[in-house]
Write an enzyme that holds these catalytic residues in place. Structure first.
Site, short mmCIF file in Angstrom:
data_model
loop_
_atom_site.label_atom_id
_atom_site.label_comp_id
_atom_site.label_asym_id
_atom_site.label_seq_id
_atom_site.Cartn_x
_atom_site.Cartn_y
_atom_site.Cartn_z
N SER A 255 1.19 -39.75 -58.64
CA SER A 255 1.93 -40.81 -59.29
C SER A 255 1.09 -41.36 -60.44
CB SER A 255 2.23 -41.93 -58.29
OG SER A 255 1.03 -42.62 -58.01
N LYS A 256 1.66 -42.29 -61.15
CA LYS A 256 1.00 -42.93 -62.30
C LYS A 256 -0.42 -43.37 -61.97
CE LYS A 256 3.15 -42.91 -65.99
NZ LYS A 256 2.33 -42.18 -66.91
#
Ligand code: GLU
Length: 486
Positions: A255-256
């Site tokens: 994820s980010k």
């Protein structure tokens, strides 16, 4: 004769192209190419609020950057157009009518409050929330009257009673079995007439003659609904393959938080599309002999679905950097120059007038210290007189040494005494020796003042490689600037 292989990539244009999406696109593209089939691009933009033109353009340009060309889809069109789901509403409407007519779907008039209370009860009883089939009993005539009177209704799919479970052979996970109770009568069209993802997807895969659907594991639970829809419509089922989840280095879903996750960011950070593709190919697939560096053409040759595995893949950015550096080194200087140029320009570095020979020499020297194209910026900054600056903080100690000034003066005089526009590596080494013997300095007291005189910093360049790349006039100018500061 077996049907021509047709794969598709079906992005929703609601953001950037995620590396996971790029891997799905790559596997679908590779398999289609390998089987001499077609790769179709279909835009799943029924979520009008979240879909944007900007995102669409980014997804298209990222796919082009990666080199995954599509035989049908936006821009190229094809026999199954339109390829935007937002332009296929009439098709979904017609399919909903077909199911309604056949008694395989029905209008549901339940209010939001009733549905909410069903959800609440299920939650309390620890069941997964499912519609209870309340409106199945509404006759077609009654539904017609209520609709005519202006009541709002969704169209729900009626789960068939005959089977108690569904089994299919996933191309990657092998046998997958779903109990029928996993889903209740689900919505096909919302009360505003908008179709839901599973409905559009199943209808389009059938109408576009898709033979192999490769997509992320998180879609596995949608597959049951899609199989039910396809069977109810008497359409053939494509083969499904669900790709494993991608994890970050900490084994959590990528994820980010882990840094860059979009292809776009990797492009901006100076990664080469061929390296990214190669890296993505190995996130879930492996070469029979464990080979690692394979450009796209070679991947097309060797790729096969039976070597795609279902266990989670770890996105190791260090490995990607290594791979990138391998690809970067293998580029011709001409190609490499073209690729670094936009990064240099963006950093305000202009070498457009530099002779080819100089570009070649500098690249020969710098190539091996570059992992990404962005690394060229710091290296070429050292080459630009306009960017020459003395990093006062980093240089303070060196400039305070007693012998620094004299070392620089010997260096300057030596430059003046040499003929020619450039120093050779030997010229540099003998001048360095002269500074050493004239002043009796060695080690950092020798190397650092000279480095400061050339790049304005005490660290960061292999001098015997760098100095011959700078014109003597430029070397003189630089040491004069530094001497003024002592
Ligand atoms: N539009 C879906 C997505 O972007 C596609 C899923 C599929 O491939 O069926 O996740």
């Amino acid at each position: 004769m077996t049907a021509k292989v047709r794969t598709r990539f079906a992005p929703s244009p609601t953001g950037f192209l995620h590396v996971g999406g790029a891997r799905t696109a790559l596997y679908s593209w590779l398999f289609a190419k390998k089987m001499q089939g077609d790769f179709v691009l279909r835009i799943e933009d029924t979520d009008q609020e979240r879909s944007t033109e900007e995102s669409l353009q980014k997804v298209l340009s990222d796919l082009k950057w990666l080199g995954y060309d599509w035989q049908e889809g936006p821009e190229v069109n094809g026999p199954n157009q339109p390829y935007f789901q937002s332009q296929r509403q009439a098709i979904y409407q017609e399919h909903a009518e077909r199911l309604l007519k056949a008694g395989k779907a029905y209008y549901c008039f339940c209010s939001d409050e009733r549905l909410e209370s069903l959800r609440e009860t299920a939650k309390k009883e620890g069941r997964s929330p499912q519609y209870d089939g309340h409106c199945r009993k509404v006759s077609k005539e009654e539904a017609k009257e209520r609709l005519a009177a202006g009541e709002k209704a969704t169209v729900r799919f009626q789960i068939p009673e005959e089977k108690d479970h569904y089994v299919f052979q996933d191309l990657i996970r092998k046998e997958v079995k779903f109990p029928k109770e996993m889903v209740g009568d689900f919505i096909l069209l919302r009360s505003d007439g908008m179709p839901v993802y599973n409905f559009c997807c199943a209808v389009d895969d059938a109408l576009m003659n898709i033979t192999h659907v490769l997509r992320a594991e998180e879609h596995l639970s949608n597959t049951l609904r899609q199989i039910m829809i396809l069977e109810a419509l008497d359409y053939p089922l494509p083969q499904f393959g669900h790709l494993s989840i991608i994890l970050g280095a900490d084994k959590q879903k990528l994820s980010k938080r882990h840094g860059a996750t979009s292809c776009h960011e990797y492009a901006e950070r100076g990664f080469l599309p061929e390296a990214l593709s190669n890296f993505l190919a190995l996130l879930g697939w492996s070469h029979p002999e464990g080979k690692e560096i394979m450009p796209l053409e070679e991947l097309v040759e060797t790729f096969s679905l039976d070597r795609v595995h279902g266990s989670p893949a770890v996105f190791d950015e260090e490995k990607l950097k290594w791979m990138n550096s391998q690809y970067l080194r293998a580029l011709s200087n001409e190609d490499l120059w073209q690729r670094i140029q936009p990064f240099l320009t963006a950093a305000g570095l202009d070498f457009s007038d530099a002779p080819e020979d100089w570009k070649n020499k500098t690249l020969d020297v710098f190539k091996s210290s570059m992992e990404t194209l962005v690394d060229a910026v710091a290296l070429y900054q050292n080459m630009s007189d306009a960017h020459f600056q003395v990093d006062e903080e980093a240089c303070a100690e060196v400039l305070s040494w007693d012998t620094t000034k004299a070392a620089m003066e010997v260096w300057l005089q030596g430059l003046k005494d040499l003929s020619g526009d450039y120093l050779s590596e030997e010229d540099f080494l003998s001048l360095q020796d002269k500074v050493k013997s004239d002043l009796g300095v060695k080690g950092k007291h020798l190397f650092m003042p000279l480095r400061v005189a050339v790049i304005g910093k005490p660290q960061g360049a292999e001098m015997k490689l760098l100095v011959p790349l700078l014109a003597k006039s430029s070397l003189q100018k630089r040491v004069e600037i530094v001497l003024e500061k002592i």
